[in-house]
Design an enzyme around this catalytic site. Sequence first.
Site, short mmCIF file in Angstrom:
data_model
loop_
_atom_site.label_atom_id
_atom_site.label_comp_id
_atom_site.label_asym_id
_atom_site.label_seq_id
_atom_site.Cartn_x
_atom_site.Cartn_y
_atom_site.Cartn_z
N ARG A 52 11.71 -5.41 4.57
CA ARG A 52 11.47 -3.96 4.41
C ARG A 52 12.37 -3.16 5.36
O ARG A 52 12.57 -3.51 6.50
CB ARG A 52 10.02 -3.61 4.74
N ARG A 98 10.96 -1.45 11.24
CA ARG A 98 9.89 -1.05 12.16
C ARG A 98 9.77 -2.03 13.32
O ARG A 98 9.94 -3.23 13.16
CB ARG A 98 8.56 -0.99 11.39
N LYS A 117 0.84 -1.21 0.00
CA LYS A 117 0.00 0.00 0.00
C LYS A 117 0.87 1.25 0.00
O LYS A 117 0.67 2.16 -0.79
CB LYS A 117 -0.90 0.05 1.26
N ARG A 147 -9.86 1.56 8.46
CA ARG A 147 -9.36 0.23 8.75
C ARG A 147 -10.38 -0.62 9.49
O ARG A 147 -10.12 -1.78 9.80
CB ARG A 147 -8.15 0.41 9.65
N ARG A 202 -0.85 -8.85 13.22
CA ARG A 202 -1.41 -7.81 12.34
C ARG A 202 -2.25 -8.42 11.22
O ARG A 202 -3.28 -7.87 10.83
CB ARG A 202 -0.27 -6.96 11.75
#
Length: 230
Positions: free
Chosen positions: A144, A177, A30, A105, A188
């Site tokens: 990431r 992160r 996203k 969300r 998540r």
Amino acid sequence: MVDSIYRRYSSLTSKTVMRLVFLGPPGIGKGTQAKMFSKKFDIPHLSTGDIIRSEIEQKSSLGLKAESIINSGHLVSDDIMLNIMENRLQQDDVKTGYILDGFPRTIPQAEGLDKIIERLQQRLDAVIALDGDEETVIKRISSRRSCRNCGAITNIHIDSIKEEGKCNHCGGELYQRDDDKPEIIRKRLLVYQKQTEPLINYYRNKSLLLKVSGMGTIKEVTNSILLELE
Ligand code: AP5
Ligand code: MG
């Protein structure tokens, strides 16, 4: 091919106002796609995850409240998120459009957004729902790295990093992160299935939904989104 993509961009960029939502599981891309479209269409990219992480970095009262929630993979409360977005969507820079990434969300957030945009006499153009399999998104999130300075998203297995630990765009520090640990990623994904996936039907019923596979390369996904937006 390049010509036809260029023509597609040109016809889309001629639109004066574009309000898009990017929806999809953690790690599907996203943020990556939203940044790209924000640049192409010259409209702001509003990522609620980035907003919360910046509050945490600044140690604001919202940041202090949100830190343990975000790091456990749960969602920050609907009231807090709606309050943040109601204020944000009234600022001058979003008058000519925006890309929402990570918001709404939950169903209450989507209903709240409907009320906000009605009050502002706006409307959404499309909700792009990216989908893909769990194994791929876990792999993508694990590799990431984000830039502390400019926010660029990098994948250490795809992008060739010019200098170890440094952002290719600005030389800022690349970091992983805190919510990208394997057990939190799984949490998540469960939260996404339970609380966010119902938005797919919510927006399908409003005829705003554009489903796009997030499984190709970054360029392929961009082109699939453009095709859907045509
Ligand atoms: P948020 O920051 O929104 O995280 P998320 O939804 O879990 O999604 P990610 O940012 O992890 O993934 P992404 O889809 O953006 O993927 P990316 O482009 O980075 O939210 C974090 C937390 O904040 C939430 O858990 C919650 O606590 C809180 N929060 C936020 N909004 C909230 C709200 N509205 N209400 C309540 N709480 C909220 O890509 C991932 C990796 O894959 C990168 O390395 C990238 O380079 C790579 N990649 C991307 N596309 C491709 C591709 N096509 N091929 C190969 N690699 C790719
Ligand atoms: Mg993101």
